[in-house]
Design a protein around this motif. Structure first.
Motif, PDB file in Angstrom:
ATOM      1  N   LEU A 182       0.846  -1.184   0.000  1.00 39.79           N
ATOM      2  CA  LEU A 182       0.000   0.000   0.000  1.00 39.79           C
ATOM      3  C   LEU A 182       0.887   1.242   0.000  1.00 39.79           C
TER       4      LEU A 182
ATOM      5  N   LEU B 196       1.954   4.880   0.981  1.00 40.73           N
ATOM      6  CA  LEU B 196       1.784   5.713   2.166  1.00 40.73           C
ATOM      7  C   LEU B 196       1.893   7.179   1.776  1.00 40.73           C
TER       8      LEU B 196
ATOM      9  N   GLU C 299      -6.655   8.037  -0.225  1.00 39.29           N
ATOM     10  CA  GLU C 299      -7.873   7.224  -0.342  1.00 39.29           C
ATOM     11  C   GLU C 299      -7.574   5.724  -0.357  1.00 39.29           C
ATOM     12  N   GLY C 300      -6.303   5.359  -0.287  1.00 38.25           N
ATOM     13  CA  GLY C 300      -5.926   3.951  -0.268  1.00 38.25           C
ATOM     14  C   GLY C 300      -6.033   3.266  -1.612  1.00 38.25           C
ATOM     15  N   ARG C 301      -5.968   4.033  -2.718  1.00 42.07           N
ATOM     16  CA  ARG C 301      -6.152   3.479  -4.062  1.00 42.07           C
ATOM     17  C   ARG C 301      -4.849   3.254  -4.818  1.00 42.07           C
TER      18      ARG C 301
ATOM     19  N   ARG D 277      -0.959   1.382  -4.943  1.00 44.74           N
ATOM     20  CA  ARG D 277       0.017   0.409  -4.466  1.00 44.74           C
ATOM     21  C   ARG D 277       1.326   0.733  -5.160  1.00 44.74           C
TER      22      ARG D 277
ATOM     23  N   GLN E 266      -2.686   2.647  -9.614  1.00 43.86           N
ATOM     24  CA  GLN E 266      -3.804   3.345  -8.977  1.00 43.86           C
ATOM     25  C   GLN E 266      -5.068   2.691  -9.499  1.00 43.86           C
TER      26      GLN E 266
ATOM     27  N   GLN F  87      -7.168  -7.940  -6.633  1.00 40.70           N
ATOM     28  CA  GLN F  87      -8.059  -6.977  -5.981  1.00 40.70           C
ATOM     29  C   GLN F  87      -9.476  -7.103  -6.539  1.00 40.70           C
TER      30      GLN F  87
END
Length: 148
Positions: free
Chosen positions: A5, A7, A46-48, A50, A63, A98
């Motif tokens: 993920l 950061l 938004e955590g989208r 990697r 993304q 995913q």
């Protein structure tokens, strides 16, 4: 190589990576490709996003966003020095995983028509072309891949 993920601390590295990966297409397209104008702090928050880390450096990013009926790969980029190491393949595999986890039947993405390398790259990885259209002045080629 580690896919993890992204950061908040990675946002500047992602921005630099994307700019470096896409700058070679500016002469072909006649302007900056759309991913170069994104503020990556937002999708990271938004955590989208990697990233792929190799030897302590971010050498790839993806993304993604869940849509109705599919997972969209909004941006994928690999550092020049990491091309040919399987970084892109690893990121696409993450997107497929995913999609499966979210119960979505396929992964979709698009590329610019002028990015001719991608028109060969994605079909070699199981994607099929589903549409060509012009959006926001960009001539785009859309691809989809089912994820059983």
């Amino acid at each position: 190589m580690v896919v993890r993920l992204a950061l908040a601390a990675d946002a500047a590295s992602i921005q630099q990576l994307v700019r470096a990966a896409f700058v070679r297409y500016v002469p072909r397209i006649g302007r900056e490709p759309a991913p170069m104008g994104v503020d990556y702090r937002v999708p990271v928050a938004e955590g989208r996003c990697r990233v792929v880390e190799h030897d302590g450096r971010v050498v790839g990013m993806v993304q993604c966003a869940a849509r109705t009926g599919y997972l969209e790969v909004e941006t994928i980029a690999v550092a020049e020095e990491a091309r040919g190491l399987g970084v892109g393949t690893e990121l696409l595999a993450y997107a497929e995983e995913q999609a499966r986890e979210l119960g979505l039947p396929e992964v979709r993405l698009y590329t610019n028509e002028a990015m001719t390398e991608n028109l060969e790259y994605y079909p070699r990885r199981g994607f099929r072309e589903i549409e060509r259209a012009t959006h926001h002045g960009y001539r785009r080629v859309f691809f989809a891949k089912p994820v059983g």
